[in-house]
Design a protein around this motif. Structure first.
Motif, PDB file in Angstrom:
ATOM      1  N   ASP A 182       0.868  -1.180   0.000  1.00  0.00           N
ATOM      2  CA  ASP A 182       0.000   0.000   0.000  1.00  0.00           C
ATOM      3  C   ASP A 182       0.902   1.226   0.000  1.00  0.00           C
ATOM      4  O   ASP A 182       1.502   1.566   1.019  1.00  0.00           O
ATOM      5  CB  ASP A 182      -0.919   0.012   1.229  1.00  0.00           C
ATOM      6  N   ASN A 237     -14.774   5.760  -9.173  1.00  0.00           N
ATOM      7  CA  ASN A 237     -15.300   4.858  -8.140  1.00  0.00           C
ATOM      8  C   ASN A 237     -15.688   5.591  -6.866  1.00  0.00           C
ATOM      9  O   ASN A 237     -15.987   4.951  -5.861  1.00  0.00           O
ATOM     10  CB  ASN A 237     -14.246   3.796  -7.813  1.00  0.00           C
ATOM     11  N   LEU A 267     -13.842   7.245  -4.734  1.00  0.00           N
ATOM     12  CA  LEU A 267     -12.937   6.890  -3.645  1.00  0.00           C
ATOM     13  C   LEU A 267     -12.057   8.072  -3.300  1.00  0.00           C
ATOM     14  O   LEU A 267     -11.425   8.673  -4.174  1.00  0.00           O
ATOM     15  CB  LEU A 267     -12.042   5.706  -4.055  1.00  0.00           C
ATOM     16  N   SER A 278     -10.162   6.504   1.769  1.00  0.00           N
ATOM     17  CA  SER A 278     -11.014   5.354   1.436  1.00  0.00           C
ATOM     18  C   SER A 278     -10.238   4.300   0.663  1.00  0.00           C
ATOM     19  O   SER A 278     -10.392   3.092   0.897  1.00  0.00           O
ATOM     20  CB  SER A 278     -12.217   5.815   0.607  1.00  0.00           C
ATOM     21  N   SER A 279      -9.388   4.744  -0.239  1.00  0.00           N
ATOM     22  CA  SER A 279      -8.585   3.780  -0.998  1.00  0.00           C
ATOM     23  C   SER A 279      -7.613   3.046  -0.075  1.00  0.00           C
ATOM     24  O   SER A 279      -7.389   1.836  -0.217  1.00  0.00           O
ATOM     25  CB  SER A 279      -7.812   4.495  -2.114  1.00  0.00           C
ATOM     26  N   HIS A 280      -7.058   3.769   0.914  1.00  0.00           N
ATOM     27  CA  HIS A 280      -6.177   3.111   1.877  1.00  0.00           C
ATOM     28  C   HIS A 280      -6.945   2.090   2.706  1.00  0.00           C
ATOM     29  O   HIS A 280      -6.441   0.994   2.989  1.00  0.00           O
ATOM     30  CB  HIS A 280      -5.524   4.152   2.799  1.00  0.00           C
ATOM     31  N   LEU A 316      -9.588   0.389   1.820  1.00  0.00           N
ATOM     32  CA  LEU A 316      -9.846  -0.795   1.004  1.00  0.00           C
ATOM     33  C   LEU A 316      -8.620  -1.715   0.969  1.00  0.00           C
ATOM     34  O   LEU A 316      -8.745  -2.947   1.047  1.00  0.00           O
ATOM     35  CB  LEU A 316     -10.226  -0.380  -0.418  1.00  0.00           C
ATOM     36  N   SER A 317      -7.422  -1.109   0.872  1.00  0.00           N
ATOM     37  CA  SER A 317      -6.198  -1.912   0.890  1.00  0.00           C
ATOM     38  C   SER A 317      -6.029  -2.595   2.244  1.00  0.00           C
ATOM     39  O   SER A 317      -5.650  -3.769   2.323  1.00  0.00           O
ATOM     40  CB  SER A 317      -4.981  -1.030   0.587  1.00  0.00           C
ATOM     41  N   LYS A 341      -8.356  -3.471   4.306  1.00  0.00           N
ATOM     42  CA  LYS A 341      -9.339  -4.546   4.399  1.00  0.00           C
ATOM     43  C   LYS A 341      -8.836  -5.798   3.681  1.00  0.00           C
ATOM     44  O   LYS A 341      -8.963  -6.922   4.198  1.00  0.00           O
ATOM     45  CB  LYS A 341     -10.670  -4.077   3.799  1.00  0.00           C
ATOM     46  N   GLU A 342      -8.282  -5.611   2.487  1.00  0.00           N
ATOM     47  CA  GLU A 342      -7.765  -6.749   1.721  1.00  0.00           C
ATOM     48  C   GLU A 342      -6.622  -7.435   2.468  1.00  0.00           C
ATOM     49  O   GLU A 342      -6.561  -8.664   2.557  1.00  0.00           O
ATOM     50  CB  GLU A 342      -7.276  -6.262   0.346  1.00  0.00           C
TER      51      GLU A 342
END
Length: 829
Positions: free
Chosen positions: A387, A396, A398, A402-404, A406-407, A409-410
């Motif tokens: 990340d 999207n 984002l 928010s993009s961080h 999502l990373s 969460k993955e």
């Protein structure tokens, strides 16, 4: 698993892949560079790394290795295999001929090398079959220009002979016609015959095109010139054209006949094509490794990362263009400490550290050598998570944070103890208190799972968490406070300081504003930052002092060793002088005795008194004893004075060490009193034998003394320092002084280069010991030992011996262009 999909672009591996593809000579090699994938099979990875390391050694040391001829033949060979009616064309046969000669050269190269050299590549050669009959048939079919030979068939030879005769007739006749046309003024005086589509034509100005009998075949782009085929040569040209068609039909028949001959050999020829592409691929990786000064790391069987003097290859090239040098990175993760939390000032090198580890790990698991020392150790991770950068997207909806998330969460869903996590600026993008709390919670989860990771941050709460955590280790990028510039050096074990207020002050912000900002930040924050800054400053000062003390210690060790050597020489000289003096005294005394005996005989014959004779003999005996005692006492006095000087120097050195490094002395004392371990340097309590512990079982210890191993009770041993160990070895192997004139022949015949490749460790060490003894005897100051790279085991054994070998001042790698880590340069005293 690799996350995200843009991992290679973010980490910079796409540029490495592009450079690798450019170094490949064949299309198949370039395709392998483009399709190279991340590997999680440790066995296959070890095989690929070993092949690449051997190819690197070949590139550095072998000048006879084929560097060209890696032609692509795989595509048309596979077409011939799948389509029985497929027939290769002449250019494809030329490629096959080139590839066949390259295979022959490669197999011959590996056959001529030593049996023990390049085992992994020789294993790759074993299934490759070479058929001389195919090479001979190709040589008989194609000439040096890549065309079908006239003698490929009798029909082809006859057709080409007839065609050449017809062309000569046409040439002579059309030359006559052109000369007549020029004389008549219907063509330019300097006009030349033009050949188009195999036909000979005369260039004529458009105004005179009806003056020349023939067929207009073409015209110039401007239309001012037309090209006429004279009517007299039309039939001859038609015959030549028919012969050309016949030639093509015969060549097609020959190619079909050769294709039928070739089909039984197709499986082996396809294997040769794969072999050539593999060698080309390995050669490209080795060439890239050579340009990066890369080496083969050790595959760590236990989870962990140990990088020593690692360098980011892309950054290093960029700095070289600017005339700058890169600062190498050294770090270790393993055991309980699996996550490194790096903090420090902006532009201090945190992201570079993260990218360096990520790029080198990815290169390693793609089977590539890495720009780090060959003692570096890397583990084969199942997953890599990254990340870094800003992934916000308007499409999207984002935001940056928010993009961080999502990373995160993955990573949280899929990361485990076989994963390596790389996160830059952890927790940023939102309100600091909330962002720091979420980041700390995630960090705690990854610690509990046993994940490995490198994470950069500025958050103080994460630094405090790492301080009290079992699995997270603080790391700081060093900063020169006095010069206000980063040092780009990673220091583990302490948290970093952002130096925000110092940088603001250095940039010229008003002091009053800075003071007010410090008040708003709070006294706790300011005190914490000051505390971290003082730790960094004091640690750096102590490191400088330690370096200074270490240098002084080495100098004193050298002086002590020299004095010990001189003492040995003095003892030898004393023994020699005493022996000579005693022999001389005995000769004198014996001569005197004979003289006295003669005198006594004469006295007896003269009937002298017995008392006088006895007194004379007693006086002579006293004189003899006095001579012997005087010679011995004089030498003993000189030795005693020399020993007293050495004793005083050692006492002064011990007092200085106690003053400058009491903590270090205490640590050494604790280590000396701690239980013995494998690898410790020990000596018997009577001080007669010095060695190293190899194995331990109960109270019995197996100790290596030189080339022998003996079993001793642990109570009879005591631990010693490395310097004491070296001194013990030197004392056990004194080197006798030798006169130069005795070794003139040996010096002329002595070679300062030793090759131990292919030898076992014990055999190699015996060769090295004899080699160094000869070098010391003839007075050589610098020698080289060629051991190759391979698995690194032989190099490690040789260098372990060099560390304790008497007379060895230092050793280092040869220059990378002359052999690099495959050759060790040894400097002798």
């Amino acid at each position: 698993m690799i996350y995200p999909a843009q991992f290679e672009q973010k980490i910079g591996f796409d540029r490495i892949r592009h450079r690798l593809a450019e170094l490949c000579l064949s299309k198949a090699g370039k395709e392998r560079a483009q399709t190279m994938k991340y590997c999680t099979n440790a066995v296959l990875l070890e095989q690929e790394l070993e092949r690449t390391a051997e190819m690197l050694e070949i590139c550095m040391l072998e000048s006879q290795f084929p560097e060209s001829g890696y032609a692509d033949t795989l595509v048309f060979l596979q077409q011939m295999e799948s389509h029985p009616s497929f027939c290769p064309n002449v250019p494809e046969l030329v490629q096959l001929q080139t590839a066949t000669e390259t295979v022959r050269a490669l197999l011959r190269f590996f056959e001529k090398t030593k049996e023990e050299a390049y085992p992994a590549l020789k294993e790759l050669c074993k299934p490759v079959a070479f058929f001389p009959v195919v090479a001979e048939r190709l040589d008989g079919l194609l000439d040096k220009t890549g065309e079908i030979r006239d003698k490929a068939s009798p029909e082809l030879a006859q057709i080409r002979s007839s065609r050449r005769k017809k062309e000569q007739q046409v040439g002579r006749r059309i030359q006559d016609i052109l000369q007549q046309t020029c004389e008549q003024g219907f063509a330019e005086p300097d006009a030349q015959i033009s050949v188009r589509d195999g036909r000979m034509l005369i260039p004529v100005p458009a105004a005179y095109k009806k003056k020349v009998h023939g067929y207009i075949y073409d015209e110039s782009a401007t239309g001012k010139t037309v090209f006429i085929e004279p009517a007299e040569v039309v039939n001859l040209n038609n015959e030549i054209r028919e012969l050309g068609f016949a030639e093509q039909r015969e060549i097609t028949r020959i190619l079909q006949e050769f294709a039928a001959f070739l089909r039984p050999y197709l499986p082996e020829l396809i294997g040769q094509a794969y072999f050539i592409s593999t060698i080309d691929w390995l050669r490209a990786k080795a060439r890239l490794a050579l340009s990066m000064k890369a080496g083969k790391p050790i595959i760590n069987r236990e989870p962990g990362i140990f990088l020593q003097k690692a360098r980011h290859p892309l950054l290093e090239k960029a700095l070289e263009r600017e005339g700058k040098k890169i600062v190498p990175l050294t770090l270790r993760l393993g055991g309980t400490k699996r996550i490194l939390l790096i903090s420090g000032p902006n532009a201090g090198g945190k992201s570079v550290c993260l990218k360096t580890v990520g790029l080198l790990q990815y290169m390693f698991q793609c089977g590539m050598l890495i720009p780090a020392t060959e003692t570096s150790e890397l583990y084969v991770f199942e997953s890599l998570f990254l990340d870094i950068g800003d992934e916000q997207s308007l499409d999207n909806d984002l935001s940056t944070y928010s993009s961080h998330l999502l990373s995160m969460k993955e990573i949280l869903t899929k990361a485990d103890d076989q994963s390596l996590i790389l996160i830059d600026e952890f927790g940023t993008g939102t309100e600091p208190t909330a962002g720091g709390a979420i980041a700390e919670t995630l960090l705690e989860q990854w610690e509990q799972r046993g994940c490995f990771g490198l994470i950069t941050t500025h958050y103080t709460n994460l630094k405090f968490f790492a301080t009290s955590s079992q699995g997270v280790l603080n790391g700081a990028m060093q900063f020169d406070v006095e010069r206000m510039q980063p040092l780009f050096k990673l220091e583990t074990g302490v948290p970093g300081n952002s130096f925000a207020f110092e940088l603001a002050r250095n940039m010229g912000l008003p002091e009053a504003l800075i003071q007010k900002a410090q008040e708003k930040a709070g006294s706790d924050f300011v005190e914490t930052e000051r505390y971290l800054r003082n730790i960094a400053r004091n640690r750096r000062r102590w490191e400088e002092k330690v370096v200074h003390i270490t240098q002084k210690g080495k100098a004193l060790d050298t002086i002590t060793d020299r004095y010990q050597s001189e003492l040995q020489e003095i003892r030898s000289l004393r023994k020699k002088m005493l022996e000579e003096a005693r022999k001389e005294a005995l000769v004198i005394v014996e001569t005197a005795n004979r003289k006295i005996e003669q005198t006594i005989k004469e006295i007896k014959e003269a009937q002298a008194e017995k008392e006088k004779t006895k007194a004379t003999r007693d006086a002579l005996q006293e004189h003899k004893e006095w001579l012997e005692k005087k010679a011995s006492d004089a030498e003993d006095l000189k030795i005693a004075q020399k020993m007293e000087q050495l004793r005083k120097r050692k006492e002064a050195r011990a007092k200085k060490k106690q003053k400058t490094a009491p903590a270090k002395t205490l640590k050494q004392q604790e280590k000396k009193e701690s239980p013995l371990q494998i690898g410790d340097k020990v000596k018997t309590k009577d001080g007669l034998i010095t060695g190293e512990i190899l194995r331990m079982k109960d109270n019995k210890v197996h100790v290596g003394f030189g080339q022998m191993v003996t079993q001793i009770d642990s109570s009879k041993l005591e631990r010693i320092s490395a310097n004491e160990y070296k001194a013990g070895l030197r004392a056990g192997r004194p080197v006798a002084p030798a006169a130069e004139h005795r070794f003139s022949k040996e010096r002329l015949n002595f070679s300062p280069h030793l090759d131990v490749r292919g030898l076992r460790a014990g055999e190699a060490l015996e060769e090295v010991m004899r080699f160094l003894d000869d070098a010391l005897v003839v007075g050589v100051n610098k020698v080289s030992i060629l051991h190759g790279t391979g698995t690194g085991a032989l190099r490690m054994e040789v260098r372990n011996y060099l560390r304790v070998a008497p007379g060895v001042k230092s050793f280092e790698d040869e220059h990378v262009e002359c052999g690099g880590a495959g050759i060790t340069l040894v400097y002798l005293e």
